[in-house]
Design an enzyme around this catalytic site. Structure first.
Site, PDB file in Angstrom:
ATOM      1  N   ASN A 114      25.684  34.266  30.698  1.00  0.00           N
ATOM      2  CA  ASN A 114      25.463  34.340  32.144  1.00  0.00           C
ATOM      3  C   ASN A 114      26.653  33.669  32.815  1.00  0.00           C
ATOM      4  O   ASN A 114      26.728  32.447  32.861  1.00  0.00           O
ATOM      5  CB  ASN A 114      24.142  33.623  32.484  1.00  0.00           C
ATOM      6  N   LYS A 146      27.478  33.601  35.851  1.00  0.00           N
ATOM      7  CA  LYS A 146      27.179  33.102  37.212  1.00  0.00           C
ATOM      8  C   LYS A 146      28.307  33.515  38.169  1.00  0.00           C
ATOM      9  O   LYS A 146      28.897  34.577  37.987  1.00  0.00           O
ATOM     10  CB  LYS A 146      26.940  31.584  37.178  1.00  0.00           C
ATOM     11  N   HIS A 161      16.252  33.848  37.623  1.00  0.00           N
ATOM     12  CA  HIS A 161      16.945  32.634  37.172  1.00  0.00           C
ATOM     13  C   HIS A 161      16.562  31.465  38.081  1.00  0.00           C
ATOM     14  O   HIS A 161      16.364  31.643  39.280  1.00  0.00           O
ATOM     15  CB  HIS A 161      18.459  32.864  37.196  1.00  0.00           C
ATOM     16  N   GLU A 177      18.251  29.249  39.395  1.00  0.00           N
ATOM     17  CA  GLU A 177      19.127  29.059  40.565  1.00  0.00           C
ATOM     18  C   GLU A 177      18.719  29.996  41.696  1.00  0.00           C
ATOM     19  O   GLU A 177      18.813  29.642  42.870  1.00  0.00           O
ATOM     20  CB  GLU A 177      20.594  29.264  40.152  1.00  0.00           C
ATOM     21  N   GLU A 231      14.116  28.467  30.067  1.00  0.00           N
ATOM     22  CA  GLU A 231      15.215  27.624  30.519  1.00  0.00           C
ATOM     23  C   GLU A 231      14.651  26.422  31.277  1.00  0.00           C
ATOM     24  O   GLU A 231      14.382  26.520  32.481  1.00  0.00           O
ATOM     25  CB  GLU A 231      16.138  28.413  31.448  1.00  0.00           C
ATOM     26  N   GLY A 263      23.068  23.364  32.848  1.00  0.00           N
ATOM     27  CA  GLY A 263      24.326  22.844  33.367  1.00  0.00           C
ATOM     28  C   GLY A 263      24.412  21.333  33.376  1.00  0.00           C
ATOM     29  O   GLY A 263      25.322  20.760  33.972  1.00  0.00           O
ATOM     30  N   SER A 286      22.277  24.352  28.497  1.00  0.00           N
ATOM     31  CA  SER A 286      23.282  23.562  27.773  1.00  0.00           C
ATOM     32  C   SER A 286      23.387  23.921  26.289  1.00  0.00           C
ATOM     33  O   SER A 286      23.581  23.041  25.452  1.00  0.00           O
ATOM     34  CB  SER A 286      23.030  22.062  27.964  1.00  0.00           C
ATOM     35  N   GLY A 297      25.107  29.681  29.809  1.00  0.00           N
ATOM     36  CA  GLY A 297      25.876  29.627  31.051  1.00  0.00           C
ATOM     37  C   GLY A 297      27.282  29.113  30.784  1.00  0.00           C
ATOM     38  O   GLY A 297      28.164  29.839  30.331  1.00  0.00           O
ATOM     39  N   GLY A 298      27.488  27.827  31.018  1.00  0.00           N
ATOM     40  CA  GLY A 298      28.821  27.216  30.938  1.00  0.00           C
ATOM     41  C   GLY A 298      29.611  27.583  29.694  1.00  0.00           C
ATOM     42  O   GLY A 298      30.791  27.957  29.780  1.00  0.00           O
TER      43      GLY A 298
HETATM   44  P1  PGA Z   1      24.050  26.382  30.979  1.00  0.00           P
HETATM   45  O1  PGA Z   1      23.302  27.498  31.855  1.00  0.00           O
HETATM   46  O2  PGA Z   1      24.253  26.986  29.603  1.00  0.00           O
HETATM   47  O3  PGA Z   1      25.345  26.141  31.698  1.00  0.00           O
HETATM   48  O4  PGA Z   1      23.167  25.198  30.948  1.00  0.00           O
HETATM   49  C1  PGA Z   1      22.285  28.292  31.302  1.00  0.00           C
HETATM   50  C2  PGA Z   1      21.766  29.247  32.346  1.00  0.00           C
HETATM   51  O5  PGA Z   1      21.719  28.882  33.527  1.00  0.00           O
HETATM   52  O6  PGA Z   1      21.397  30.401  32.032  1.00  0.00           O
END
Ligand code: PGA
Length: 254
Positions: free
Chosen positions: A12, A14, A98, A100, A170, A176, A216, A237-238
């Site tokens: 992802n 983002k 998600h 967010e 999640e 994050g 994470s 994500g990251g």
């Molecule tokens: P992250 O994000 O791996 O940066 O924690 C995961 C996500 O939001 O899908």
């Protein structure tokens, strides 16, 4: 790794990556993952990079996903993108709900449920995100939050649609933040989620549905998380913004 369900890893991205940066990233991913066939691999770039990334992954086993879509098929919805538009670029997956979007765009379970139906009518496979906040976990409310989200988002699906839906667990406090759920915490939540799918659908559907962990995920923790019996992949994500770390997460898990 011995699991009936095929693992699925989705990146992802983002709100990151210009078209040029996106193409660099998939170029490297194609090289790093050229020999990996036993898992499903999905990248979810921003809308603006879908067209170019779609062309670039044609000769690979990487599949395309989007990060959101509208619950409507067309019409006067400024700024929105419909499922049919995503299909133009051979998009196969779409992340829905998600945390967010739940937080910043105030998306509700009812809205996410509508988006899920719209995705399925366009034959897009939804990756639907659920998870508790830190306050909810500390108050002992994890299971009831998951139950509300699962019932609110998934209850309207047919069994066939549920089998084609991926759930992403999640925990919001792990996204994050560098704080990962322990493998045991992840397994507990995933087993609980699978039990909810049994209640809403049946054992067969629950056995087939894939539940990703997200929050994470890194090369160093992927293996332990993925070795849990009910963890069927990761939503990253990251660490998906760099080819090496996304590829290493996958390679360390198989
Ligand atoms: P992250 O994000 O791996 O940066 O924690 C995961 C996500 O939001 O899908």
């Amino acid at each position: 790794m011995d699991k009936d369900r095929k693992l699925i890893f989705a990146g992802n991205w983002k709100m990151n990556k210009t078209v040029a940066e996106a193409l660099d990233l998939v170029h490297d991913l194609k090289l790093d993952l050229a020999n990996v066939r036993e898992v499903d691999i999905v990248v979810c770039p921003p809308f603006t990079a879908l067209a170019e990334v779609s062309k670039s992954i044609l000769d690979s086993s990487i599949r395309l996903g989007a990060q959101d879509m509208s619950e409507h098929n067309f019409g006067a919805y400024t700024g929105e993108i419909a499922a049919g538009m995503l299909k133009e670029f051979s998009t196969r997956y779409v992340i829905l709900g998600h945390s967010e979007r739940r937080q910043y765009q105030k998306e509700t379970d009812a809205l996410i449920a509508q988006k899920l139906l719209a995705a399925h009518s366009a034959s897009l496979k939804p990756i639907v995100c659920v998870g508790e906040t830190l306050a909810e976990r500390e108050a002992g409310g994890t299971n009831s939050v998951l139950e509300t989200q699962v019932n609110g988002c998934l209850a309207g699906l047919s069994k066939e649609q549920m089998e084609e839906t991926i759930i992403a667990y999640e925990p919001v406090w792990a996204i994050g933040t560098g704080k990962t759920a322990t493998a045991a915490q992840a397994q507990e939540a995933h087993a609980y989620l699978r039990g909810l799918v049994v209640e809403l659908f049946d054992e067969t559907v629950a056995r087939r549905v894939r539940i990703q962990y997200g929050g994470s995920v890194k090369p160093s923790n992927a293996r332990e998380l993925m070795s849990q019996p009910d963890v069927d992949g990761a939503l990253v994500g990251g660490a998906s913004l760099e080819a090496r770390s996304f590829a290493d997460i996958i390679k360390n898990s198989i």
